[in-house]
Design an enzyme around this catalytic site. Structure first.
Site, PDB file in Angstrom:
ATOM      1  CD  GLU A 124       7.296  13.470  10.335  1.00  0.00           C
ATOM      2  OE1 GLU A 124       6.529  13.097  11.239  1.00  0.00           O
ATOM      3  OE2 GLU A 124       8.143  14.367  10.490  1.00  0.00           O
ATOM      4  CE  LYS A 177       3.227   0.957  11.370  1.00  0.00           C
ATOM      5  NZ  LYS A 177       1.920   1.381  11.005  1.00  0.00           N
ATOM      6  N   GLY A 204      -3.180   5.149   5.575  1.00  0.00           N
ATOM      7  CA  GLY A 204      -3.556   5.103   4.168  1.00  0.00           C
ATOM      8  C   GLY A 204      -2.386   5.423   3.264  1.00  0.00           C
ATOM      9  N   GLY A 223       0.852   8.957   9.947  1.00  0.00           N
ATOM     10  CA  GLY A 223       0.644   9.249   8.525  1.00  0.00           C
ATOM     11  C   GLY A 223       1.276  10.552   8.095  1.00  0.00           C
ATOM     12  CE  LYS A 253       1.456   4.215  13.833  1.00  0.00           C
ATOM     13  NZ  LYS A 253       0.029   4.120  13.485  1.00  0.00           N
ATOM     14  CB  THR A 258      -0.890   0.016   1.271  1.00  0.00           C
ATOM     15  OG1 THR A 258      -1.564  -1.233   1.346  1.00  0.00           O
ATOM     16  CG2 THR A 258      -1.887   1.141   1.252  1.00  0.00           C
ATOM     17  CB  VAL A 259       3.310   2.670   2.416  1.00  0.00           C
ATOM     18  CG1 VAL A 259       4.105   3.963   2.531  1.00  0.00           C
ATOM     19  CG2 VAL A 259       2.333   2.549   3.584  1.00  0.00           C
ATOM     20  CG  ASP A 297       0.232   0.739  14.489  1.00  0.00           C
ATOM     21  OD1 ASP A 297       1.164   0.503  13.703  1.00  0.00           O
ATOM     22  OD2 ASP A 297      -0.402   1.825  14.494  1.00  0.00           O
ATOM     23  N   GLY A 337      -7.414   0.221   3.467  1.00  0.00           N
ATOM     24  CA  GLY A 337      -5.939   0.206   3.504  1.00  0.00           C
ATOM     25  C   GLY A 337      -5.360   0.839   4.750  1.00  0.00           C
TER      26      GLY A 337
HETATM   27  N1  HSE Z   1      -2.373   0.571  10.807  1.00  0.00           N
HETATM   28  C1  HSE Z   1      -1.900   1.894  11.046  1.00  0.00           C
HETATM   29  C2  HSE Z   1      -3.058   2.725  11.560  1.00  0.00           C
HETATM   30  C3  HSE Z   1      -1.349   2.462   9.787  1.00  0.00           C
HETATM   31  O1  HSE Z   1      -4.202   2.277  11.465  1.00  0.00           O
HETATM   32  O2  HSE Z   1      -2.835   3.796  12.078  1.00  0.00           O
HETATM   33  C4  HSE Z   1      -0.619   3.765   9.954  1.00  0.00           C
HETATM   34  O3  HSE Z   1       0.522   3.609  10.742  1.00  0.00           O
END
Ligand code: HSE
Length: 432
Positions: free
Chosen positions: A127, A103, A300, A132, A203, A13-14, A199, A185
């Site tokens: 970053e 991350k 996204g 995002g 971060k 995706t990214v 996640d 996504g």
């Molecule tokens: N899965 C992560 C989120 C993607 O939903 O924030 C962005 O880091």
């Protein structure tokens, strides 16, 4: 000036977002970077012939890319931990600037990688790993760098926020909302990372290292996800003047630094409560700037690519600031030391005297009640079999005392199910 030659590892995706941002904005990117940014090669173990590589060559060997002499920058977008960290390490050893949106790798191996980058005067941009397109790394390490930071608190997982918003605004079920977030996504390859808070914890440990110099130790984050939050909690919170948000919080306290990720009740008067869907927002409190709230699309393809391409362009201009973290950082406080007001939802038998018994236990522990609701009308699928939820908002109390008191409440014979407890977080200047 020679073109800046870039190799991208990953084609998910990214990575596809990066290709399309560079394609869409070619002229301005080259002009602003001061040289041509050329994506020379894209490597992935899963070939995707349907993706237009815009003239870049394709390789199915991700480990070969960091060794290529002609490349200046390696962009790691393969995800996962082991292979991704290996690619980054190889790239730095071979004198390449690195950009990553990973991350997990930064939270686990970031300290060593940043040291290696700074020792070789290379940039390691990440970053895109946090929130995002929201430029939080740039702000903490450059624009706000003159501040002593006091608090960083934010909605830093787009998927969780998308789910909570869809439950609150559209009465969607958890599962339906999660499926939508995946289709859009936003979610990680394994969505448990999103909904169980991992996640966000990745971060947060990076943000804490940048702001407070805590060592990059993801293991020390207290982590709770959103899977225990029900529609009823969201409705009761609303009645009490709050929204349920999943926050990452790191705060400088007297004896150390708080580091925790969990659902919170946030005052509906605070801007944070209006951050909806996949939006992220990070509040930074600093002793000179006061409170700065940065908000924007947190997940996204294109928003993350915006941050990744920005890092590539910074590497092209070589005007990056070296980032060092974790040297003799402060102590991380255990969750037992946290002090918060709490929201409690206590499923209890519908008979007289239960509330009084609960209130007595709380008062024995010096926990004072701020508000209470016992209204069957609000509850969905609750209160129909002779029991009702007692909902209580307490004043601030230390976590360890609250846990002890609730163990006692839970043992009352009138309590018919597990008690839900959500911390209330007062962010800076909200009026409550
Ligand atoms: N899965 C992560 C989120 C993607 O939903 O924030 C962005 O880091």
């Amino acid at each position: 000036v020679e073109p800046l030659k870039v190799g991208i590892c990953g084609l998910g995706t990214v990575a596809q977002g990066v290709l399309s941002v560079i394609q869409k904005n070619t002229a301005l990117i080259n002009r602003r970077a001061g040289r041509i940014i050329e994506i020379s090669v894209v490597a992935s173990r899963n070939p995707r012939p349907e993706v237009d590589l815009h003239g870049a060559t394709f390789s199915n060997d991700i480990f070969e890319i960091p060794l290529r002499n002609e490349l200046d920058v390696i962009v790691e977008l393969i995800g996962g931990e082991d292979d991704a960290s290996k690619v980054i390490k190889l790239a730095l050893e071979n004198g390449k600037h690195v950009v990553t949106a990973n991350k997990a790798v930064m939270a686990i191996y970031g300290e060593k990688l940043l040291q290696a980058a700074s020792a070789s005067k290379l940039s390691l941009g990440f970053e895109g790993a946090i929130a995002g397109s929201v430029p939080i790394v740039m702000n903490l390490t450059e624009a706000l760098i003159a501040n002593e930071y006091e608090l960083i608190a934010g909605i830093i997982n787009g998927t969780s926020n998308y789910i909570l918003t869809a439950m609150e605004k559209e009465q969607k079920t958890f599962q339906d909302a999660l499926r939508e977030a995946q289709d859009l996504g936003y979610a990680e390859a394994d969505p448990k990372y999103d909904i169980e808070g991992v996640d966000a914890a990745h971060k947060l440990s990076i943000l804490s290292a940048l702001a407070f110099g805590t060592s990059l130790n993801f293991e020390k984050v207290h982590i709770e996800g959103i899977s225990s939050i029900t529609l009823n909690d969201i409705k009761y919170a609303e009645l009490l003047g709050y929204s349920v948000k999943h926050l990452g919080i790191t705060r400088r306290a007297e004896n150390g630094v708080e580091l925790r990720v969990h659902p919170c009740l946030v005052s509906s008067e605070h801007l944070m409560s209006r951050v909806e869907g996949s939006m992220n927002a990070v509040l930074v409190s600093g002793n000179a700037a006061g409170e700065t709230l940065l908000a924007g699309p947190g997940a996204g393809a294109l928003p993350t690519a915006s941050a990744v391409v920005g890092d590539i362009m910074r590497a092209a201009r070589s005007n990056f600031m070296p980032i060092t973290v974790g040297e003799s950082g402060p102590h991380i406080l255990p969750i037992a030391d946290a002090i918060n007001p709490h929201y409690l939802r206590i499923p209890s038998l519908d008979r007289t005297g239960v509330f009084a018994k609960v209130a007595t236990i709380l008062s024995d522990y010096n926990i004072s009640i701020d508000a209470a609701i016992q209204n069957e009308q609000i509850a969905v699928d609750e209160g129909d079999e002779g029991w009702v939820p007692i909902v209580i908002l307490t004043h601030a109390v230390s976590e360890s005392i609250m846990v002890e008191a609730l163990e006692k409440v839970q043992k009352l014979p009138d309590i018919v199910g597990s008690i839900t407890r959500i911390r209330v977080e007062h962010l800076g200047t909200d009026s409550k």
